[in-house]
Motif scaffolding. Structure first.
Motif, mmCIF file in Angstrom:
data_model
loop_
_atom_site.group_PDB
_atom_site.id
_atom_site.type_symbol
_atom_site.label_atom_id
_atom_site.label_comp_id
_atom_site.label_asym_id
_atom_site.label_seq_id
_atom_site.Cartn_x
_atom_site.Cartn_y
_atom_site.Cartn_z
ATOM 1 N N HIS A 82 0.774 -1.571 -0.150
ATOM 2 C CA HIS A 82 -0.164 -0.246 -0.307
ATOM 3 C C HIS A 82 0.853 1.417 -0.039
ATOM 4 C CE1 HIS A 82 -3.910 -2.317 0.398
ATOM 5 N NE2 HIS A 82 -3.188 -2.944 1.814
ATOM 6 N N LYS A 83 1.861 1.345 1.146
ATOM 7 C CA LYS A 83 2.247 1.868 0.947
ATOM 8 C C LYS A 83 3.755 2.596 -0.508
ATOM 9 C CE LYS A 83 2.599 2.845 5.955
ATOM 10 N NZ LYS A 83 3.012 2.824 7.268
ATOM 11 N N ASP A 87 1.875 7.887 -5.171
ATOM 12 C CA ASP A 87 1.074 9.349 -4.522
ATOM 13 C C ASP A 87 0.963 9.144 -6.142
ATOM 14 O OD1 ASP A 87 1.038 9.382 -2.663
ATOM 15 O OD2 ASP A 87 2.392 10.430 -1.895
ATOM 16 N N VAL A 90 -1.266 7.453 -7.249
ATOM 17 C CA VAL A 90 -3.064 7.560 -6.544
ATOM 18 C C VAL A 90 -3.374 8.931 -6.956
ATOM 19 C CG1 VAL A 90 -4.007 7.841 -4.435
ATOM 20 C CG2 VAL A 90 -2.181 6.239 -4.407
ATOM 21 N N ASP A 91 -3.416 10.206 -6.826
ATOM 22 C CA ASP A 91 -3.877 11.137 -7.662
ATOM 23 C C ASP A 91 -4.358 11.449 -9.286
ATOM 24 O OD1 ASP A 91 -2.594 12.745 -6.259
ATOM 25 O OD2 ASP A 91 -0.643 13.708 -6.787
ATOM 26 N N GLN A 94 -7.780 8.935 -8.998
ATOM 27 C CA GLN A 94 -9.068 9.883 -8.170
ATOM 28 C C GLN A 94 -9.550 10.209 -9.013
ATOM 29 O OE1 GLN A 94 -7.789 12.764 -5.227
ATOM 30 N NE2 GLN A 94 -9.281 12.659 -4.055
ATOM 31 N N SER A 112 -5.656 0.903 1.140
ATOM 32 C CA SER A 112 -5.151 1.469 -0.081
ATOM 33 C C SER A 112 -5.026 2.846 -0.177
ATOM 34 C CB SER A 112 -5.454 0.921 -1.579
ATOM 35 O OG SER A 112 -7.646 1.308 -1.746
ATOM 36 N N LYS A 113 -3.916 3.254 -0.413
ATOM 37 C CA LYS A 113 -3.721 4.900 -0.254
ATOM 38 C C LYS A 113 -4.897 5.521 -1.086
ATOM 39 C CE LYS A 113 0.685 5.656 -0.040
ATOM 40 N NZ LYS A 113 2.436 6.299 -1.595
ATOM 41 N N ILE A 114 -5.782 4.911 -2.557
ATOM 42 C CA ILE A 114 -6.586 5.525 -3.032
ATOM 43 C C ILE A 114 -8.207 5.197 -2.753
ATOM 44 C CG2 ILE A 114 -6.891 3.093 -4.165
ATOM 45 C CD1 ILE A 114 -8.192 7.094 -5.412
ATOM 46 N N LYS A 116 -8.970 5.127 1.185
ATOM 47 C CA LYS A 116 -8.588 5.869 1.995
ATOM 48 C C LYS A 116 -8.767 7.065 1.421
ATOM 49 C CE LYS A 116 -4.751 4.351 4.145
ATOM 50 N NZ LYS A 116 -3.956 4.749 6.071
ATOM 51 N N ARG A 117 -8.300 7.567 0.316
ATOM 52 C CA ARG A 117 -8.484 9.047 -0.311
ATOM 53 C C ARG A 117 -9.820 9.518 -0.648
ATOM 54 N NH1 ARG A 117 -5.185 11.959 -3.897
ATOM 55 N NH2 ARG A 117 -3.048 10.882 -3.077
ATOM 56 N N THR A 122 -9.481 7.074 8.353
ATOM 57 C CA THR A 122 -8.489 5.600 8.754
ATOM 58 C C THR A 122 -8.654 4.353 7.797
ATOM 59 O OG1 THR A 122 -9.722 4.873 10.638
ATOM 60 C CG2 THR A 122 -8.716 6.600 10.541
#
Length: 244
Positions: A82-83, A87, A90-91, A94, A112-114, A116-117, A122
């Motif tokens: 995930h980390k 980014d 992910v941007d 999104q 996942s980052k996406i 949570k974004r 959390t």
């Protein structure tokens, strides 16, 4: 369900890390979990979909702007890395969701980052991995995602996910799961973000043959049809309107 007549363009994204290091996962998914997920979608949508797979190790994680522009629905399975997801990617994902691309987030993709974004929380939960039996109960029998699916879906072995699940109130709760330890979990949920439709579906730990389960495969195919946007793909924009 989408009303579009052209074949759905579906991109199945897989982290593809466990398959390279874990013998159990290699035995269950010798061609990768992403391949099995894609096959399950294809077998139900047949000629109504064009399905491709991409993975974390592809250039730009396989999710270039061109790929996403040609994707009606993206499915996402991740866990270990995930980390490490860029980014910038992910941007990009999104923006495409907000523009109208559908997104299916699977199992540990809740962290996942996406996801949570898009949720803004959390996305934490309770868990236990002890071969629990999971029963996935339909709580919205009129929803197109449950078409042709057993109630309950009986998954003999699975990782337990339990409440509290720290997410915003979903637009729709389609499934709730119960486990052999007595826990319950909101396991099938829909959200809308911008013009995009999102479905989160929790069954699918890598150590169990969940994506070979016929009902799970049908859920994912149904969800792809539901999440596809037959309208315009464009970001909602600020517009100044003059008086009539």
């Amino acid at each position: 369900m989408s009303t579009q007549t052209a074949p759905l363009r579906i991109t199945v994204w897989g982290e593809n890390r466990h398959e390279k290091t874990d013998q159990i996962v290699q035995e269950l998914y010798p061609e990768g979990m992403h391949t099995t997920i894609a096959e399950g979608i294809e077998e139900h949508l047949e000629t109504n979909a064009v399905v491709r797979t991409v993975t974390f190790d592809d250039d730009e994680h396989g999710l270039t702007d061109d790929v996403l522009a040609e994707t009606d629905v993206l499915t996402w399975w991740g866990h270990r890395a995930h980390k490490e997801v860029s980014d910038d990617v992910v941007d990009r994902v999104q923006q495409h969701v907000l523009s109208g691309m559908g997104l299916l987030v699977l199992h540990s993709g809740h962290f996942s980052k996406i996801f949570k974004r898009l949720m803004g929380t959390t996305c934490s939960l309770r868990w236990r991995n002890e071969d629990d039996r999971e029963l996935v109960w339909t709580v919205d029998p009129a929803h197109p995602i449950v078409r042709g699916v057993s109630n309950p879906i009986d998954i003999p072995q699975q990782e337990m996910y339990g409440e509290f699940f720290d997410i915003p109130t979903p637009d729709e709760t389609v499934f709730i799961s119960s486990y052999s330890g007595g826990e319950v979990f909101r396991s099938g949920l829909t959200f809308k973000r911008g013009r995009g439709r999102i479905f989160y579906f929790s069954p699918g730990d890598q150590a169990y043959p969940v994506y070979h389960h016929p009902d799970v495969r049908r859920v994912l195919a149904n969800a792809c049809e539901w999440a596809a946007n037959s309208g315009e793909r464009a970001l909602p924009a600020l517009q100044r309107t003059l008086p009539v």
